[in-house]
Scaffold this active site. Structure first.
Site, PDB file in Angstrom:
ATOM      1  N   SER B 154       0.853  -1.195   0.000  1.00 38.84           N
ATOM      2  CA  SER B 154       0.000   0.000   0.000  1.00 38.84           C
ATOM      3  C   SER B 154       0.893   1.250   0.000  1.00 38.84           C
ATOM      4  O   SER B 154       1.781   1.346  -0.848  1.00 38.84           O
ATOM      5  CB  SER B 154      -0.944  -0.047   1.201  1.00 38.84           C
ATOM      6  OG  SER B 154      -1.998   0.851   1.043  1.00 38.84           O
ATOM      7  N   ASP B 317      -8.926  -6.788  -4.353  1.00 38.36           N
ATOM      8  CA  ASP B 317      -8.610  -5.443  -3.868  1.00 38.36           C
ATOM      9  C   ASP B 317      -9.246  -4.399  -4.776  1.00 38.36           C
ATOM     10  O   ASP B 317      -8.749  -4.130  -5.864  1.00 38.36           O
ATOM     11  CB  ASP B 317      -7.086  -5.270  -3.833  1.00 38.36           C
ATOM     12  CG  ASP B 317      -6.640  -3.911  -3.301  1.00 38.36           C
ATOM     13  OD1 ASP B 317      -7.498  -3.039  -3.028  1.00 38.36           O
ATOM     14  OD2 ASP B 317      -5.423  -3.730  -3.159  1.00 38.36           O
ATOM     15  N   HIS B 350      -8.106  -5.204  -0.144  1.00 36.80           N
ATOM     16  CA  HIS B 350      -6.799  -4.551  -0.049  1.00 36.80           C
ATOM     17  C   HIS B 350      -5.960  -5.129   1.090  1.00 36.80           C
ATOM     18  O   HIS B 350      -4.750  -5.301   0.952  1.00 36.80           O
ATOM     19  CB  HIS B 350      -7.024  -3.056   0.147  1.00 36.80           C
ATOM     20  CG  HIS B 350      -5.768  -2.245   0.175  1.00 36.80           C
ATOM     21  ND1 HIS B 350      -4.883  -2.224  -0.883  1.00 36.80           N
ATOM     22  CD2 HIS B 350      -5.246  -1.432   1.125  1.00 36.80           C
ATOM     23  CE1 HIS B 350      -3.863  -1.419  -0.583  1.00 36.80           C
ATOM     24  NE2 HIS B 350      -4.057  -0.946   0.631  1.00 36.80           N
TER      25      HIS B 350
END
Lengths: 375, 375
Positions: B154, B317, B350
């Site tokens: 991320s 995600d 995610h």
């Protein structure tokens, strides 16, 4: 289009009184209920052309036409009017504001005559069947023996489904758009956070912000902006805004740096002007609990009166995906209901149901026209 | 696993001083910057086995191990440890808390020695290159001539990408997980609403809540809950909670009626205990502006030093979709970088990057092992 071409009429009608109060499905009652509704077009002599339109969570009775001073027309103006799919030269459209709402119909923000204060959180918890009950009474008051159709999008589609299941004899057809028969955990989660945002705002004052003179503006704005993102597809937001800077470009801070941020703020501002935080709580919770097919006998009535249904969904709608519409289709077909199912590919997400996408708008119009011809 | 098996060490190191301040990419400086970092495993004699781990938006330096009194281990404990994919018997892992963070490294909530008050919104606006600059200095301080790898998920993956582009000579490999090289309008929109929620909370007090004794708990909780929904796939939320009632079932109200609501509140509570509202603003804004390939010369260095890259994404995600990872892959391949790309189907959205999904975890381990063997 001149407003008179629509033959728009707005009425406030007192449907429940202390002698005949509205008793709610989940308990509680309200002694006086006024309902605001608009109509477009003209009821024919045979009273066979009335289409009942149910609005969505943050909609209202003002579905079509544009009044003096309004910056934009009603929420379904693209589909309602002379020569439009919901042709007001042929159909008589009735659109009420929901009980629990904030646009003229009695809701939690209304003043309780018994106390002189707004109901606030003392307003009874609502159920989809309460909406149906109030709207059945409105239909009876209008002297319409059977509606041509009951239809709506999102929450409005959920209400149309409930009505079709409980009283299919009230209508010749139903149109259920971008709806669901049971929200997903994700749907509930987004609404729960929206409510937390509203109720956690110090200005909410336990629901008595009218009396305190405060207002939960931040909480309601955040709720609306979050919801608005979820009503739009990622692609549509990207095409409309991308990473466009709002002002000079690259002077970073925590204000409005990107165009999409400006857009969200604008949406929030418009919303704060027209919507009420308590109504948001009450109406959104109805959707969370809606699960009509959980009732074993849900399809008993519609099996006897298999009212033809048009179910529409949008591929780009990730908040109420086609999978949710398909579940409705499957349940209705199991009950012997003739269902037309349309899945529309062009679109901008959940809010596609508000737009005149040709294949969708045309089918809505054709479906209504066929229903009228079949009478 | 006993904590000592990891050989965990926690350090606070003063990397910038009034004589040698941290000057930020977008302007401003901070005279004293302390960085907290943890290490796991042992640096080998040749200093070739150091893996630099970059944390995500709400992560911290505590990536692995579980200390006395902690209810759960570090955020990547599933992947880091003896015999695990990031094998601490072979690799020496360094994980710092980001500048701008709130877990021991100087950030907007730290006290400004010049005023005796917290920096608040006077803290300089951050850029991804500031993170890289601080971490390069930390690496130099540790006496490591070249890292085996820089990696992260991320925001951490975005930082690894920036570092690989700007100073590929610092590393033998890079691993970029569930990241993006430019957020979409939807990504920015969600973060913008989260920031509005925080800054609109009366307790935020223009960023000086430490001095006023207030705290923007509602705003930060709403931000976290909204983000958490977006870090989870609809399917994962549905499988975990569905429409399960939380208590007796069907006594509707505006509290915690569904299990998913209880879960979100629990997530918010944990988060409020460990995270700071100002850090949320500062770190999330860095992601919005991150767009390294917009710079024509972005790939100049990595073209000369084509450091092998592993890029991983997760089909589930929807916040940082595989399409975003594929754009990174395409850009790196255009620059002549050897890229291994893995798209993982199992997952929960995610947050899959935090989980030991075998095909993913194993490939991370294998990639690091090959990089070490190739030295």
């Amino acid at each position: 289009m001149a407003p008179d071409a629509l033959n728009t009429q707005t009425h406030d009608v007192r449907l429940y009184t202390p002698e005949d109060p509205l008793v709610f499905t989940r308990g509680g009652q309200i002694d006086e209920v006024t309902v605001r509704y608009e109509t477009y077009g003209t009821l024919n002599r045979e009273r066979t052309n009335a289409v009942f339109l149910c609005h969505a969570l943050t909609g209202d009775a003002h579905a079509a036409g544009q009044r003096a001073g309004e910056s934009k027309p009603g929420w379904w103006d693209a589909l309602i009017g002379p020569g439009k799919p919901v042709d007001t030269d042929r159909f008589f459209v009735i659109c009420p504001n929901l009980v629990g709402g904030c646009q003229g119909t009695t809701g939690p923000g209304s003043v309780n005559p018994a106390t002189g204060r707004s109901y606030g959180l003392d307003f009874p918890i609502l159920d989809m069947r309460d909406f149906v009950a109030v709207h059945r009474r409105l239909t009876a008051t209008l002297g319409i023996p059977q509606l041509l159709a009951v239809m709506g999008g999102s929450l409005g589609g959920m209400q149309a489904l409930q009505w079709a299941l409980d009283a299919p004899q009230d209508m010749a057809a139903t149109i259920i758009i971008a709806a669901s028969s049971r929200l997903t955990a994700q749907n509930i989660a987004f609404s729960a956070v929206a409510r937390d945002s509203i109720m956690g705002d110090a200005g909410f004052a336990d629901g008595h912000y009218r009396e305190t003179g405060t207002s939960p503006d931040t909480g309601l704005a955040v709720a609306r902006m979050m919801a608005h993102i979820t009503y739009t597809s990622e692609g549509a937001l990207g095409q409309k805004f991308g990473r466009e800077p709002q002002n000079d470009g690259l002077t970073p801070g925590f204000g409005v740096d990107f165009a999409v941020e400006s857009y969200l703020h604008h949406q929030a501002e418009i919303f704060l002007d027209r919507f009420d935080a308590l109504s948001y709580l009450y109406l959104s919770r109805v959707m969370d609990y809606f699960d009509p097919f959980a009732d074993q006998g849900a399809c008993r009535a519609i099996t006897r009166h298999p009212v033809p249904a048009l179910v529409c969904s949008f591929t780009s709608d990730w908040r109420f995906s086609p999978a949710q519409s398909k579940r409705i289709v499957a349940r209705l077909e199991q009950a012997g209901v003739p269902v037309t199912y349309l899945e529309v590919t062009p679109g901008v997400g959940h809010d596609s149901f508000l737009m005149p996408i040709p294949e969708y708008a045309d089918l809505v119009g054709t479906f209504l026209a066929h229903a009228l011809e079949a009478r």
